[in-house]
Write a protein that holds these residues in place. Sequence first.
Motif, PDB file in Angstrom:
ATOM      1  N   THR A 188      -1.681  -4.748  -4.391  1.00 13.53           N
ATOM      2  CA  THR A 188      -0.820  -5.081  -3.271  1.00 13.53           C
ATOM      3  C   THR A 188      -2.485  -5.734  -2.869  1.00 13.53           C
ATOM      4  O   THR A 188      -3.036  -5.379  -3.212  1.00 13.53           O
ATOM      5  CB  THR A 188      -0.919  -3.826  -2.015  1.00 13.53           C
ATOM      6  OG1 THR A 188      -0.398  -3.629  -0.872  1.00 13.53           O
ATOM      7  CG2 THR A 188      -2.483  -2.706  -2.150  1.00 13.53           C
ATOM      8  N   GLU A 195       0.736  -0.991  -0.241  1.00 16.68           N
ATOM      9  CA  GLU A 195      -0.331  -0.054   0.075  1.00 16.68           C
ATOM     10  C   GLU A 195       0.633   0.912  -0.119  1.00 16.68           C
ATOM     11  O   GLU A 195       0.520   2.189  -0.824  1.00 16.68           O
ATOM     12  CB  GLU A 195      -0.988  -0.066   1.067  1.00 16.68           C
ATOM     13  CG  GLU A 195      -1.845   1.236   1.352  1.00 16.68           C
ATOM     14  CD  GLU A 195      -2.868   1.329   0.414  1.00 16.68           C
ATOM     15  OE1 GLU A 195      -3.227   2.833  -0.399  1.00 16.68           O
ATOM     16  OE2 GLU A 195      -2.603   0.530  -0.637  1.00 16.68           O
ATOM     17  N   ASP A 230      -5.013  -6.391   1.158  1.00 17.41           N
ATOM     18  CA  ASP A 230      -5.107  -5.928   2.343  1.00 17.41           C
ATOM     19  C   ASP A 230      -4.965  -7.516   3.614  1.00 17.41           C
ATOM     20  O   ASP A 230      -4.639  -8.660   2.628  1.00 17.41           O
ATOM     21  CB  ASP A 230      -6.770  -5.953   2.337  1.00 17.41           C
ATOM     22  CG  ASP A 230      -7.133  -7.295   2.071  1.00 17.41           C
ATOM     23  OD1 ASP A 230      -7.083  -8.017   2.130  1.00 17.41           O
ATOM     24  OD2 ASP A 230      -8.225  -6.973   1.584  1.00 17.41           O
ATOM     25  N   MET A 246       1.757   2.605  -3.531  1.00 15.77           N
ATOM     26  CA  MET A 246       0.572   2.638  -4.773  1.00 15.77           C
ATOM     27  C   MET A 246       0.246   4.335  -5.465  1.00 15.77           C
ATOM     28  O   MET A 246      -0.196   4.434  -6.236  1.00 15.77           O
ATOM     29  CB  MET A 246      -0.853   2.429  -4.227  1.00 15.77           C
ATOM     30  CG  MET A 246      -0.976   0.769  -3.356  1.00 15.77           C
ATOM     31  SD  MET A 246      -1.540   0.330  -5.256  1.00 15.77           S
ATOM     32  CE  MET A 246      -2.642   0.266  -5.844  1.00 15.77           C
TER      33      MET A 246
END
Length: 249
Positions: free
Chosen positions: A85, A75, A87, A78
Amino acid sequence: MASVLWMDLTAEELRAKAAVDAVVVLPVASIEQHGPHLPVGVDTVLCGGVCKAAAERADDVELVVAPTLWCGMAEHHMAFGGTFTFDIPTYRAVLLSLLKSIERHGFHRVLIVNGHGGNIAALTAFLPDFARETRLHVEATTYFLLAQDALPSLLEDQQGVQHACEVETSMMMVLAPGSVRDDRLGEAHGARDGLPGRPTVSRHRSFRDMTETGVIGDARRASVEKGRACLDACAEALAGLLREMGRAA
């Protein structure tokens, strides 16, 4: 010498590996921005390359190197573009699915080898889950931290791996010749240590807040010779760990 790579072997050959309790090396990495001079696949190329080189050195140990998981926790990159990516729940689920596949094929031992700094905290947090939800013996390491004592003497401008830096650029010159945009190396430098902060306080930081170029360190110091030396140091450190695992069988 027979290939150490899972993807090169037949199903029958992999069943034979499991039957002799081979260690499965599982490289995990990232696809993310690496400044103006490097492709976004740096972490995936380097982690896979180090794992292959280490496995070939540790040829007295029964092992096999699984395909590299190319997406991770990125993240913080980005904002620059070019990055994939996960989570946390997705990353955990993907890794657990890979481990359960390995387990179902009869393997018992896995060494997760990480090649991306953003994955470190997640992998550490996941290990108790993996121990609870599989019967595998799972260990995890980050290859450039495993080799951190050997790297400073090989470098001019850094003490270890930073990002798109002297180390990573040099190693890419060896493992992916022609991938470095030589005409952009003059721009490939940035903050040396990111933003200052208090060690007892954590917060998310975008790389945009740390460096305008996407680089931390100085890639202008990179060379093929350094790349060979860094690859050798990283492969030897990882091979040493693989030998330890082999002796513990």
